[in-house]
Scaffold this active site. Structure first.
Site, mmCIF file in Angstrom:
data_model
loop_
_atom_site.group_PDB
_atom_site.id
_atom_site.type_symbol
_atom_site.label_atom_id
_atom_site.label_comp_id
_atom_site.label_asym_id
_atom_site.label_seq_id
_atom_site.Cartn_x
_atom_site.Cartn_y
_atom_site.Cartn_z
ATOM 1 N N ASP A 12 34.593 48.088 32.003
ATOM 2 C CA ASP A 12 34.391 47.681 33.303
ATOM 3 C C ASP A 12 34.847 49.015 34.381
ATOM 4 O O ASP A 12 36.018 49.402 34.407
ATOM 5 C CB ASP A 12 35.647 46.425 33.877
ATOM 6 N N TYR A 234 49.667 45.155 31.917
ATOM 7 C CA TYR A 234 48.237 44.625 32.139
ATOM 8 C C TYR A 234 47.601 45.294 33.299
ATOM 9 O O TYR A 234 47.773 45.604 34.512
ATOM 10 C CB TYR A 234 48.478 43.272 32.899
ATOM 11 N N LYS A 237 40.913 43.560 31.853
ATOM 12 C CA LYS A 237 40.475 42.447 30.843
ATOM 13 C C LYS A 237 40.104 43.360 29.547
ATOM 14 O O LYS A 237 39.575 44.415 29.829
ATOM 15 C CB LYS A 237 39.443 41.786 31.346
HETATM 16 C C1 F6R Z 1 39.120 40.488 36.531
HETATM 17 C C2 F6R Z 1 39.569 39.266 36.624
HETATM 18 C C3 F6R Z 1 40.075 38.602 37.929
HETATM 19 C C4 F6R Z 1 41.074 39.388 38.417
HETATM 20 C C5 F6R Z 1 41.700 38.704 39.958
HETATM 21 C C6 F6R Z 1 42.558 39.542 40.682
HETATM 22 O O1 F6R Z 1 38.265 40.888 35.400
HETATM 23 O O2 F6R Z 1 39.286 38.625 35.660
HETATM 24 O O3 F6R Z 1 40.170 37.395 37.605
HETATM 25 O O4 F6R Z 1 42.315 39.301 37.770
HETATM 26 O O5 F6R Z 1 40.289 38.794 40.717
HETATM 27 O O6 F6R Z 1 42.196 40.736 40.883
HETATM 28 P P1 F6R Z 1 42.872 41.872 41.735
HETATM 29 O O7 F6R Z 1 44.374 41.810 41.128
HETATM 30 O O8 F6R Z 1 42.316 43.058 41.375
HETATM 31 O O9 F6R Z 1 42.823 41.220 43.351
HETATM 32 MG MG MG Z 2 36.619 44.194 37.103
HETATM 33 MG MG MG Z 3 35.080 41.717 32.685
#
Ligand code: F6R
Ligand code: MG
Ligand code: MG
Length: 370
Positions: A12, A234, A237
């Site tokens: 990603d 973390y 993904k």
């Molecule tokens: C990323 C994902 C999303 C993020 C969520 C929060 O692949 O699965 O669900 O975890 O959108 O993202 P942030 O913390 O970047 O705002």
């Molecule tokens: Mg992403």
């Molecule tokens: Mg992804």
């Protein structure tokens, strides 16, 4: 002639509208890099895909697995794509590139890898799966069904070449060790491990010795990188990918896809912290919108021709999977109604890389003994 290697390397590097989709500019940039590598004869062929917000580089070559040149090509492509993503202010630009310098192999640097080296058969069908918003263990259920469940794969009963079963290479991703196990003989022990999909993941499947196919050439491989294990906390993904060879002594393409007709529950949805069903979708729907999901999977079908890729066929672009998608959406609805409650939210122990531990620290002094 050297064996063929099929490498699927993904990261990603940034997406548009949050974590939904890799934009065309990034796909085109990656295609440009890989086209040059075809012209310089480093690789034979390639395709670039997106699985939601993941950039997926499918490459064929004769350099074997873990080749510095091929991993270097993928790394440089990701770096260029990440730079472009930063320029465009895409969301999460460069997210999966965890280290600054390449050191011979992309493993441990953030990208996910599935690579398989084999002798190309007279006719070599391949199925490539790419998932978003989930974990490597998401493949345990379908890979087991494909190679070990006769209710899924009729060939295990009918085709003499498959009747003796397969060997599963299973990784313990917490303890960094692996075990080879034979199916059907050790089926219940295999399930005892891989049912625990956050810890034990199927890495490869091999034919048995004495069969139609060489026993040392895998017939399936799954990416098993765990981003949070790499980064120590973390950071994103570990959306997995898998490559499977099909037909003529192996599960048929239809038997492989049949394993996805049941939308099994996996973790990794929204903030990497929720369980939800796998939604098998056509390429055009590989963008995660509802609650950043639900977790989804695309399947690309190919024939190999001396390493050249004939295809892809968008295998889930079929009304035959409509019922599965409806079922998955019913399950989505059901799971979502739980909101922050388990089992929609992941179990407590699996939230250790999120902000949950910080809540406990904050309340430390307010807890009284009972
Ligand atoms: C990323 C994902 C999303 C993020 C969520 C929060 O692949 O699965 O669900 O975890 O959108 O993202 P942030 O913390 O970047 O705002
Ligand atoms: Mg992403
Ligand atoms: Mg992804």
């Amino acid at each position: 002639m050297a064996k063929i290697t099929v490498s699927l390397i993904k990261a990603d590097v940034g997406s548009v509208a949050g974590h939904s989709l890799v934009p065309q500019e990034i796909i085109s940039l990656a295609e440009g890099c890989l086209k040059e590598a075809v012209e310089s004869k480093l690789i034979i062929d390639f395709r670039v895909f997106n699985a939601g917000d993941d950039l997926e580089l499918l490459i064929t070559h004769r350099k074997g697995v873990d080749s510095e040149e091929i991993h270097g090509l993928a790394w440089n492509t990701f770096v260029k794509a990440a730079n472009k993503a930063k320029e465009m202010k895409l969301y999460g630009a460069g997210q999966d590139l965890l280290k600054d310098a390449f050191s011979g192999n992309v493993r441990g640097l953030g990208p996910g890898v599935a690579e398989i080296e084999f002798t190309e058969r007279r006719s070599e069908p391949l199925v490539v799966f790419m998932m978003d918003k989930t974990e490597p263990g998401a493949f345990n259920f379908p890979i087991f069904k494909i190679f070990a469940d006769p209710f899924n794969t009729a060939g295990l009963v009918i085709d003499p070449a498959m009747h003796s079963g397969f060997i599963f290479e299973i990784w313990d991703i917490k303890e960094h060790r692996r075990v080879f196990m034979a199916s059907p003989e050790e089926m219940y022990d295999i399930l005892a491990l891989i049912g625990s999909k956050g810890r034990f993941v199927i890495k490869r499947v091999y034919p048995k010795k004495g069969g139609k196919l060489p026993a040392d050439e895998p017939v399936a491989v799954v990416s098993t990188e765990k981003l949070y294990e790499v980064a120590g906390e973390y950071v994103g993904k570990d959306d997995p990918v898998a490559i499977l060879r099909a037909q003529a002594g192996l599960p048929a393409v239809g038997e492989i896809l049949e394993a996805f007709s049941f939308p099994h529950l996996v973790s990794g949805w929204m903030r990497g912290s929720h369980n939800g069903p796998v939604l098998p979708v056509p390429f055009r729907y590989s963008k995660c919108t509802r609650f950043d999901g639900p977790p989804r999977c695309i399947a690309a079908g190919f024939q190999l021709c001396d390493g050249k890729l004939i295809g892809p066929v968008d295998l889930f672009d079929d009304p035959a999977f409509e019922y599965t998608r409806m079922k998955a959406m019913e399950i989505t609805e059901y799971m979502r109604r739980h909101g922050p409650f388990e089992p929609h939210r992941l179990p407590h122990e699996e939230m250790e890389y999120t902000t949950l531990p910080k809540v406990l620290v904050k309340l430390k002094d307010r807890f009284e003994k009972i």
